[in-house]
Design an enzyme around this catalytic site. Structure first.
Site, mmCIF file in Angstrom:
data_model
loop_
_atom_site.group_PDB
_atom_site.id
_atom_site.type_symbol
_atom_site.label_atom_id
_atom_site.label_comp_id
_atom_site.label_asym_id
_atom_site.label_seq_id
_atom_site.Cartn_x
_atom_site.Cartn_y
_atom_site.Cartn_z
ATOM 1 N N PRO A 2 0.809 -1.215 0.000
ATOM 2 C CA PRO A 2 0.000 0.000 0.000
ATOM 3 C C PRO A 2 0.848 1.274 0.000
ATOM 4 C CG PRO A 2 -0.188 -1.158 2.085
ATOM 5 C CD PRO A 2 0.623 -2.010 1.210
ATOM 6 N N GLU A 3 0.589 2.124 -0.958
ATOM 7 C CA GLU A 3 1.183 3.463 -1.016
ATOM 8 C C GLU A 3 0.010 4.435 -0.958
ATOM 9 O OE1 GLU A 3 4.063 3.696 -4.273
ATOM 10 O OE2 GLU A 3 4.222 1.533 -4.265
ATOM 11 N N LYS A 58 1.891 7.199 4.344
ATOM 12 C CA LYS A 58 1.196 5.908 4.305
ATOM 13 C C LYS A 58 0.611 5.553 5.663
ATOM 14 C CE LYS A 58 4.767 4.678 1.031
ATOM 15 N NZ LYS A 58 6.125 4.118 0.978
ATOM 16 N N ARG A 287 16.153 -1.611 -3.967
ATOM 17 C CA ARG A 287 14.830 -2.105 -4.317
ATOM 18 C C ARG A 287 14.789 -2.544 -5.761
ATOM 19 N NH1 ARG A 287 14.253 -3.275 -0.100
ATOM 20 N NH2 ARG A 287 13.234 -2.225 1.608
#
Length: 297
Positions: A2-3, A58, A287
């Site tokens: 979730p962003e 977030k 990442r």
DNA sequence: CTTCTTGTTACTGA
DNA sequence: ATCAGTAACAAGAA
């Protein structure tokens, strides 16, 4: 993962579902998901009501009617809020079978609105509806803090996209003062809130900037493109109720549909939708990073 | 078996 | 003091 768009979707849905309802019980199945004692949570929450839900980055925070307290909820990677009303159960979270997965995917009324393997906390309201806080990896957390602590936490966040505080001048200034990769800057919550791995890659693709470019080498013109891409993509993703990659579902257990609009994230090895080059995947800022070396310079 | 996944933070070194 | 880079965290998938 979730962003902003996913958290915003959940926040808005929950606001319609749970506000001003008396909390009649709080069941904790895994106490280390809480940053305070179980006793403290029960003590402060039972009999209380959530009166407002906000989001910063977030992080979601729920205002409580009594005691000047706030419930903080961070979903990290695999956290979920699933809301079930009294009769029609909409179940999300981690399906325990193929059948359940299908039901979740299609948003059907499911017959298994129950505590799942990864359900950590269950809130019950006076109208018999329930809110499940699920999390597979136990990185997500709930906390209960006063106004002072809340403010200290909120102060650490960087500029917030989709608000009046998100100004190009400040954005460009941040980039110019950093030698690290542009992607690392986008992911740094203390500089710019909200953006995670998916939307970092997507916005950089739209702006035509390679993720490993030093931030201070990004021109004003490129930065402007990126600035507009952040606004445009985040807004559009909210419209589509977010992106589902692995675990994200909204509070009704439905997956987000923005995944269909992803241009680079998860598309390594496939053709670029703009130029037909092959999308590459490497590591930037520790990442997984997806990009088109022909469209992005 | 190893490697990969992600949001955030602790830690290290410059 | 500040910045940058890496590892760690959990638990599962491939």
């Amino acid at each position: 993962m979730p962003e902003l768009p996913e958290v915003e979707t959940i926040k808005n849905d929950l606001a319609q579902a749970i506000l001003n309802k008396k909390i009649v019980s709080v069941k904790v199945n895994k106490k280390n998901i809480l940053r305070k004692s179980v006793r403290y949570f029960k003590n402060k929450l039972i009999g209380n009501k959530f009166i407002k839900i906000n989001r910063r980055g977030k992080l979601m925070y729920f205002s409580l009617r009594k005691d000047d307290l706030f419930l903080l909820a961070h979903l990290k990677m695999t956290g979920q809020f699933i809301y079930c009303n009294k009769d029609k159960f909409i179940v999300g979270g981690h399906a325990n079978s193929k059948k359940e997965e299908e039901q979740i995917l299609h948003g059907q009324v499911a017959d298994f609105c129950q505590v799942g393997k990864y359900t950590r906390v269950i809130f019950e309201f006076s109208d018999k509806s329930k809110l499940f806080f699920n999390d597979l990896r136990l990185f997500a957390y709930l906390d209960l803090v006063n106004k002072k602590s809340l403010d200290e936490i909120l102060d650490k966040f960087g500029i917030e996209p989709l608000t009046a505080n998100f100004k190009f001048k400040d954005f460009f200034n941040i980039l110019q003062n950093r030698k690290t990769s542009i992607k690392a800057v986008l992911l740094n919550q203390q500089l710019i809130a909200d953006i995670g791995n998916i939307y970092a890659d997507e916005t950089l693709f739209m702006a035509g900037i390679l993720p490993n470019r030093p931030a201070n080498k990004v021109s004003s013109k490129e930065a402007r493109k990126l600035f507009l891409a952040i606004e445009g993509i985040l807004k559009k993703a909210i419209k589509y109720r977010g992106t589902t990659f692995s675990d994200y579902v909204d509070s009704k257990g439905k997956k987000g549909s923005f995944v269909k609009l992803l241009k680079v994230y998860g598309r390594q090895g496939q053709k670029c939708l703009k130029c037909k080059n092959i999308i590459e995947k490497t590591k930037t800022a520790n990442r997984g990073t997806h990009f088109c070396s022909s469209c992005q310079k």
